[in-house]
Design an enzyme around this catalytic site. Structure first.
Site, PDB file in Angstrom:
ATOM      1  N   ASP A 117      31.815  61.377  80.343  1.00  0.00           N
ATOM      2  CA  ASP A 117      31.984  62.726  79.821  1.00  0.00           C
ATOM      3  C   ASP A 117      31.692  62.797  78.324  1.00  0.00           C
ATOM      4  O   ASP A 117      31.754  61.800  77.608  1.00  0.00           O
ATOM      5  CB  ASP A 117      33.418  63.212  80.071  1.00  0.00           C
ATOM      6  CG  ASP A 117      33.728  63.347  81.544  1.00  0.00           C
ATOM      7  OD1 ASP A 117      32.802  63.616  82.323  1.00  0.00           O
ATOM      8  OD2 ASP A 117      34.905  63.167  81.922  1.00  0.00           O
ATOM      9  N   LYS A 118      31.413  63.999  77.864  1.00  0.00           N
ATOM     10  CA  LYS A 118      31.082  64.236  76.458  1.00  0.00           C
ATOM     11  C   LYS A 118      32.106  63.608  75.508  1.00  0.00           C
ATOM     12  O   LYS A 118      31.749  62.900  74.566  1.00  0.00           O
ATOM     13  CB  LYS A 118      30.998  65.743  76.205  1.00  0.00           C
ATOM     14  CG  LYS A 118      30.867  66.122  74.734  1.00  0.00           C
ATOM     15  CD  LYS A 118      31.018  67.625  74.543  1.00  0.00           C
ATOM     16  CE  LYS A 118      31.082  67.989  73.067  1.00  0.00           C
ATOM     17  NZ  LYS A 118      31.338  69.417  72.842  1.00  0.00           N
TER      18      LYS A 118
END
Length: 311
Positions: A139-140
């Protein structure tokens, strides 16, 4: 499209709470949706300055928008922290805050944009306009190790290891609350939440998911844990830890129970404190066992230093 949120302790002005519940939407978009009377709180159309007490049900109608034409990927000179590289693969330590691959609203500044600049078309499946070379993703706001394949053969063999779970991955996370057990296993199925497209949730008809955790250090109101992924579902660690009542510190989406844990800890970071610390796999060509480990990022370590250990 309508979305329903049942608040779990989130308080404050409606417009500010919605920026947290809808991280993919800009603040101006949220303001427009409210002004168009597309937001209801407990069944009543609400204004932006409505004060929420943390237990309301919010219904949001997000207008359908015409999808823009797919943009062509562009190479961008973005620094990469390269842990290892050879003619078949590269292992990268991704910084928190970097999106891995382009998607709606994120066509630049991603890891893929950086890879195109660094490797050109020396990536597996170079014609893939979203994920060339990527074997997996994180994820970011998750930092840490990610493997990229330089050719199709390497990608195929690495993907097989990912699928049969022989590619091992270890994460460190700071979670809310004190976990009493020294270790444990979370084994519940996951699928996309039918009431919120941004979330995944525990559902009886979801895909099998298995996470092992071990307590590394207990602090006042939080715990540092090591997590081993036996499967690799989307948001698996974040959903599983929320499911057992210990959501990740800083997580803007999965945070049931955080309303009862408010304080300085919830304001220390802009994203979940989750780090892909170690990865191991067999080299796709030589078959040699490869293992890589990177330390916690500085912002993660800085937060740990502010906490009071319990033992």
């Amino acid at each position: 499209m309508s979305q329903i949120f049942n608040l779990q302790g989130e308080t404050g002005r409606l417009d500010k709470v919605l920026t947290t519940l809808l991280p993919s939407e800009s603040r101006s978009t949220i303001q427009k949706i409210i002004k168009q009377d597309l937001v209801q709180v407990n069944g009543v159309v609400a204004k932006a300055n409505l004060k929420l007490e943390g237990h309301e049900s919010i219904t949001i109608v997000i207008p359908e928008v015409e999808e823009p034409e797919e943009e062509t990927l562009k190479a961008e000179d973005i620094p990469l922290d390269i842990v290892y590289e050879d003619e078949d693969l590269v292992v990268i330590n991704k910084a928190a805050g970097m999106v891995v691959h382009p998607s709606k609203g994120h066509y630049s500044g991603t890891l893929v944009n950086a890879l195109l600049y660094y490797l050109g078309h020396n990536l597996a499946y170079p014609d893939d306009n979203t994920r060339p070379g990527l074997v997996h993703r994180i994820d970011k706001d998750t930092s840490g190790l990610i493997v990229v394949a330089k050719n199709n053969a390497a990608h195929h063999l690495l993907s097989e290891q990912l699928a049969d779970h022989s590619m091992g991955r270890t994460y460190y996370a700071l979670v809310h609350g004190t976990i009493k057990e020294p270790e444990g296993t979370i084994e519940v199925p996951l699928r996309r939440d039918p009431s919120n497209r941004l979330r995944w949730s525990v559902q009886p008809d979801g895909k099998y998911a298995l996470t092992h955790f071990k307590v590394l250090q207990r602090y006042t109101d939080s715990t540092l844990v090591e997590l081993q992924l036996a499967t690799g579902r989307t948001h698996q660690i974040r959903v599983h830890m929320e499911y057992i009542g210990h959501p990740l510190v800083g997580d803007p989406v999965y945070r049931i129970g955080v309303g009862q844990m408010r304080g300085a800890l919830t304001r220390l970071t802009d994203g979940q404190l989750l780090h892909a610390k170690e990865i191991h796999f067999k080299h796709p060509i030589s078959n040699q066992l490869m293992s890589f480990e990177v330390p916690l990022p500085e912002h993660f370590e800085d937060i740990l230093r502010t906490l009071t250990p319990l033992e």
